[in-house]
Design a protein around this motif. Structure first.
Motif, PDB file in Angstrom:
ATOM      1  N   LEU A 116     -67.103  75.025  40.916  1.00  0.00           N
ATOM      2  CA  LEU A 116     -68.445  74.690  41.396  1.00  0.00           C
ATOM      3  C   LEU A 116     -68.768  73.209  41.268  1.00  0.00           C
ATOM      4  CD1 LEU A 116     -70.312  77.774  39.849  1.00  0.00           C
ATOM      5  CD2 LEU A 116     -69.550  77.478  42.217  1.00  0.00           C
ATOM      6  N   LYS A 117     -67.749  72.411  40.989  1.00  0.00           N
ATOM      7  CA  LYS A 117     -67.951  70.980  40.813  1.00  0.00           C
ATOM      8  C   LYS A 117     -68.621  70.361  42.034  1.00  0.00           C
ATOM      9  CE  LYS A 117     -65.368  66.726  39.875  1.00  0.00           C
ATOM     10  NZ  LYS A 117     -64.014  66.155  39.666  1.00  0.00           N
ATOM     11  N   LEU A 174     -73.216  85.219  40.585  1.00  0.00           N
ATOM     12  CA  LEU A 174     -72.538  84.688  41.771  1.00  0.00           C
ATOM     13  C   LEU A 174     -73.312  85.036  43.045  1.00  0.00           C
ATOM     14  CD1 LEU A 174     -68.807  85.398  40.854  1.00  0.00           C
ATOM     15  CD2 LEU A 174     -69.996  83.192  40.817  1.00  0.00           C
ATOM     16  N   ASP A 175     -73.931  86.223  43.071  1.00  0.00           N
ATOM     17  CA  ASP A 175     -74.806  86.565  44.198  1.00  0.00           C
ATOM     18  C   ASP A 175     -76.000  85.609  44.270  1.00  0.00           C
ATOM     19  OD1 ASP A 175     -73.392  88.652  45.319  1.00  0.00           O
ATOM     20  OD2 ASP A 175     -74.387  90.209  44.110  1.00  0.00           O
ATOM     21  N   GLU A 201     -77.530  74.958  35.915  1.00  0.00           N
ATOM     22  CA  GLU A 201     -78.117  76.177  35.359  1.00  0.00           C
ATOM     23  C   GLU A 201     -77.205  77.379  35.580  1.00  0.00           C
ATOM     24  OE1 GLU A 201     -81.793  79.293  36.145  1.00  0.00           O
ATOM     25  OE2 GLU A 201     -81.831  77.315  37.101  1.00  0.00           O
ATOM     26  N   PHE A 202     -76.644  77.495  36.780  1.00  0.00           N
ATOM     27  CA  PHE A 202     -75.756  78.625  37.071  1.00  0.00           C
ATOM     28  C   PHE A 202     -74.513  78.582  36.185  1.00  0.00           C
ATOM     29  CE2 PHE A 202     -77.971  78.276  41.257  1.00  0.00           C
ATOM     30  CZ  PHE A 202     -78.562  79.531  41.246  1.00  0.00           C
ATOM     31  N   LYS A 203     -73.919  77.395  36.036  1.00  0.00           N
ATOM     32  CA  LYS A 203     -72.709  77.278  35.224  1.00  0.00           C
ATOM     33  C   LYS A 203     -72.988  77.623  33.761  1.00  0.00           C
ATOM     34  CE  LYS A 203     -71.630  73.067  36.569  1.00  0.00           C
ATOM     35  NZ  LYS A 203     -70.897  71.793  36.793  1.00  0.00           N
ATOM     36  N   SER A 204     -74.135  77.189  33.246  1.00  0.00           N
ATOM     37  CA  SER A 204     -74.456  77.477  31.851  1.00  0.00           C
ATOM     38  C   SER A 204     -74.646  78.972  31.625  1.00  0.00           C
ATOM     39  CB  SER A 204     -75.705  76.706  31.424  1.00  0.00           C
ATOM     40  OG  SER A 204     -76.843  77.145  32.147  1.00  0.00           O
ATOM     41  N   TYR A 245     -78.980  81.128  46.662  1.00  0.00           N
ATOM     42  CA  TYR A 245     -79.604  79.819  46.443  1.00  0.00           C
ATOM     43  C   TYR A 245     -79.108  78.806  47.471  1.00  0.00           C
ATOM     44  CZ  TYR A 245     -81.002  75.544  43.999  1.00  0.00           C
ATOM     45  OH  TYR A 245     -81.548  74.330  43.679  1.00  0.00           O
ATOM     46  N   TYR A 246     -77.776  78.769  47.677  1.00  0.00           N
ATOM     47  CA  TYR A 246     -77.246  77.775  48.599  1.00  0.00           C
ATOM     48  C   TYR A 246     -77.396  78.180  50.056  1.00  0.00           C
ATOM     49  CZ  TYR A 246     -75.946  75.222  44.567  1.00  0.00           C
ATOM     50  OH  TYR A 246     -76.027  74.510  43.400  1.00  0.00           O
TER      51      TYR A 246
END
Length: 351
Positions: free
Chosen positions: A291-292, A317-318, A299-302, A323-324
């Protein structure tokens, strides 16, 4: 066509480098699907194999869909290397690779990996012991030398070819450089230009874009490229390079949907091979890489690195996809993967 023993590879193949704690079957699976022509296991301790150490034996796991694949071993004792070669032979990979390039202190201090670069005679004996104890093609991955004052790769290449290795992969740094500074491909090219060298020579180090792959292919004449760190979180690099070499054009950047799909694939393989606890825990190191560069992704990665079940991760992941999708719907542009090696050469809209 490139041949290593009886293995046939396409012209200018893309190789996935063996990387400790990275090049396991789940990671290899996503690289294979995305264009890796030849892959290797994580390096395996010859002493560990002989002691029947669980971690070492586990690394011998290979699958038919991965072929052609090589198992890589390391060590500094002739008898142990010979015995471990016989064990690897029984597993039935397509080739056996010897690691004479790992710069990590715990390996080097045992007289293995890049530590063997200090003693070419020992390197030759270790390689001979492996060749005598396997029916597989034996290849070697190494570095330019121990330090700037002892770049002995030309002697190493000639002597190892003379005793029967089938191919040589060269990382363009010395041991003392570790992974710092710029890889020196001039010496790699010199090995390829040596009229005595007839085996395939693969270059490794700093290849992180299709443009650089084409430039180094033309400038140094290597038979193929081995890619390591640039594939972590970005397995698309293999097909991107292949497409660029063939057409001179870039493939579209992977979409959010494609990235999330590969994360899910990687995670499922990780769970299947490692079990629910270890599989989820060891997958956490990969989310940041996949996701870099995503805007507002912190926030999602944390959250992803704190979750303990596939179902919870799947839900997040959904959320990432939703979001994107909103970003795309609003036609928000300019969010590029700034600094990402694949994108530095491109001026394309991300997402």
């Amino acid at each position: 066509m490139i041949k290593i023993g009886s293995i046939e590879l396409p012209d200018f193949p893309m190789l996935l480098a063996p990387m400790e704690d990275v090049s396991d079957p789940p990671f290899r699976s996503v690289c294979k699907v995305n264009g890796a022509d030849l892959m290797y296991t994580e390096f395996i301790s010859s002493e560990g194999l002989i002691r029947d150490a669980i971690k070492s034996r586990r690394k011998l796991d290979i699958y038919e869909e991965e072929r052609p694949i090589g198992i890589q071993i390391f060590g500094g004792d002739e008898e142990a290397m010979g015995m471990s070669a016989a064990i690897v032979d029984a597993v039935g990979p397509d080739l056996l690779d010897i690691n004479f390039g790992c710069p990590v202190k715990k390996v080097v201090t045992k007289g293995a990996g890049a530590g063997v670069l200090k003693d070419v005679d020992l390197m030759v004996r270790l390689t001979q012991s492996v060749i005598k104890n396997t029916h597989l093609p034996v290849t070697v991955k190494t570095r330019l030398g121990w330090d700037d004052q002892s770049k002995n790769i030309e002697e190493v290449a000639e002597r190892l070819q003379d005793i029967g290795i089938a191919a040589l992969s060269i990382h363009g740094r010395t041991r003392c450089q570790m992974y710092k500074g710029e890889a020196n491909w001039e010496l790699i090219g010199r090995i390829k230009d040596n009229p005595r060298i007839t085996i395939p020579v693969f270059g490794n180090g700093d290849i992180d874009s299709p443009e650089k792959a084409l430039e180094y292919k033309n400038r140094y004449g290597v038979d193929g490229i081995m890619i390591g760190r640039a594939a972590i979180g970005y397995p698309w690099i293999f097909n991107e390079i292949k497409h660029f070499l063939k057409t001179g054009e870039h493939l579209p950047l992977p979409t959010v949907e494609q990235r999330v799909a590969v994360i899910r694939q990687h995670l499922k393989y990780s769970l299947a091979w490692k079990g629910p606890v270890v599989g989820i825990r060891e997958m956490r190191r990969h989310y940041t890489n996949y996701l870099k560069g995503f805007p507002n992704i912190k926030e999602f990665k944390s959250r992803l690195v704190r979750l303990d079940t596939y179902e919870e991760i799947d839900e997040v992941l959904d959320e990432v996809l939703a979001y994107y999708a909103g970003f795309v719907a609003q036609k928000i542009s300019g969010h590029s993967l700034k600094g990402h090696p694949i994108v530095k050469q491109q001026n394309k809209e991300y997402l």
